[in-house]
Design an enzyme around this catalytic site. Structure first.
Site, PDB file in Angstrom:
ATOM      1  N   GLU A  22       0.776  -1.087  -0.097  1.00 20.27           N
ATOM      2  CA  GLU A  22       0.082  -0.056   0.057  1.00 20.27           C
ATOM      3  C   GLU A  22       0.986   1.245  -0.165  1.00 20.27           C
ATOM      4  OE1 GLU A  22      -1.399   2.347   3.420  1.00 20.27           O
ATOM      5  OE2 GLU A  22      -1.325   0.687   4.800  1.00 20.27           O
ATOM      6  N   LYS A 155      -2.928  -0.468  15.611  1.00 22.22           N
ATOM      7  CA  LYS A 155      -2.346   0.436  16.403  1.00 22.22           C
ATOM      8  C   LYS A 155      -3.187   0.791  17.677  1.00 22.22           C
ATOM      9  CE  LYS A 155      -2.285   3.105  13.415  1.00 22.22           C
ATOM     10  NZ  LYS A 155      -2.529   3.562  12.120  1.00 22.22           N
TER      11      LYS A 155
END
Ligand code: PSU
Ligand code: MN
Length: 298
Positions: A22, A155
């Site tokens: 990505e 995260k």
């Protein structure tokens, strides 16, 4: 509207492994002076592992799967502020001539369109804390797109338990690579379990091949940050609290939240979090390449 690099098409036609990468992590997740170095390094790692890299982005009015060296430079040019394009943005961006970097959602969708089943990244998007409907499209798209994504979990700035619940609802298997605990990006273990553990890339490939027989969606392989790069718990928790406070005080919302939180980590650790970020992406790209090679053998 979709342009696939010749090298990628040739590999797919011959049944050779390809790994999609990505571009939001390059354009928005790292300091601009690191993007090109890291972008090139990730492609080299895929090649070193015996596969062809396909970095994905929207450039010059096309969704590009596989970039030329000049296009990679264009993507990582610090003087150009590229848009962050999730899947819903791809069509309008192409039609209206807006260049941009692709998120996990849009990269997975474009990789699948191109015929690439494996994709490596840093962190998956998820459910935001205290969320009023801020749930990354990454989750839904993974739920309906048959692509295997390798990430270091999500995260710790996100609501990890809620994110795992949504992945379960969407029938996305979550495999831990050499771990029983779901990783939290800068930290190796969020304290929450994965549904299955694999110790070899070939097991992940076999699990994905089997999953595809029963479901039309994707799978997540969670690979913890290498031990030597893990952020110490105390430092991590302190900076996380500061970063969340900063976002609340600035009133940052929507897709701007992740970049603001990440840049606070970079600032507060004097750049050490950047090294952590790079190390975990590199490790995920190595593993994704091994899995892509194993999938081709099966
Ligand atoms: N995690 C990172 N760096 C990033 C991202 C996630 O450490 O750059 C990016 C990925 O591209 C992911 C996206 O798909 O953030 C999720 O954004 P949102 O929550 O706006 O969907
Ligand atoms: Mn969001």
């Amino acid at each position: 509207m979709l342009r696939i690099a010749e090298e990628v098409t040739a590999a797919l036609t011959d049944g050779r492994p390809v790994v999609a990468l990505e571009s939001t992590l390059l354009a928005h997740g790292l300091p601009s002076d690191r993007a090109l170095t890291v972008g090139r390094r990730l492609e080299e790692l895929v090649r070193a592992g015996g596969a062809v890299p396909a970095t994905v982005a929207v450039l010059d009015g096309h969704a590009q799967v596989g970039l030329s060296p000049a296009q990679l430079e264009q993507l990582c040019d610090p003087d150009i502020a590229l848009a962050k394009l999730s899947l819903r943005d791809i069509g309008p961006a192409i039609a209206l001539g807006t260049d941009g970097a692709t998120t996990v959602a849009s990269t997975a969708a474009l990789a699948h369109r191109a015929g690439i089943p494996v994709f490596a990244t840093g962190g998956l998007g998820g459910v935001h804390r205290d969320s009023t409907w801020d749930v990354s499209a990454d989750l839904q798209v993974l739920g309906r797109t048959p692509v295997l994504v390798v990430s270091s979990g999500v995260k710790s700035i996100l609501d990890i338990p809620a994110t795992l619940e949504v992945l379960e609802t969407l029938s996305v298997p979550v495999l831990g690579y050499r771990t029983d605990g779901f990783p939290a990006f800068y930290r190796r273990d969020s304290g929450l379990p994965v549904s299955f553990r694999v110790d070899e890339a070939s097991q992940a490939a076999a699990a994905f091949a089997a999953h595809r027989r029963f479901d039309s969606g994707g799978m997540l392989v969670a690979n913890p940050v290498p031990v030597e790069h893990e952020m110490p718990a105390g430092e991590h928790d302190r900076i996380l609290a500061e970063a969340l406070d900063l976002v609340a005080r600035q009133g940052t919302t929507g897709k701007a939240v992740t970049p603001v939180l990440l840049s606070h980590f970079h600032y507060a650790t004097d750049g050490r979090s950047v090294r952590t970020n790079e190390a975990l992406v590199e490790s995920n790209v190595r593993l994704g390449t091994e899995i892509a090679v194993a999938l081709c053998r099966q």
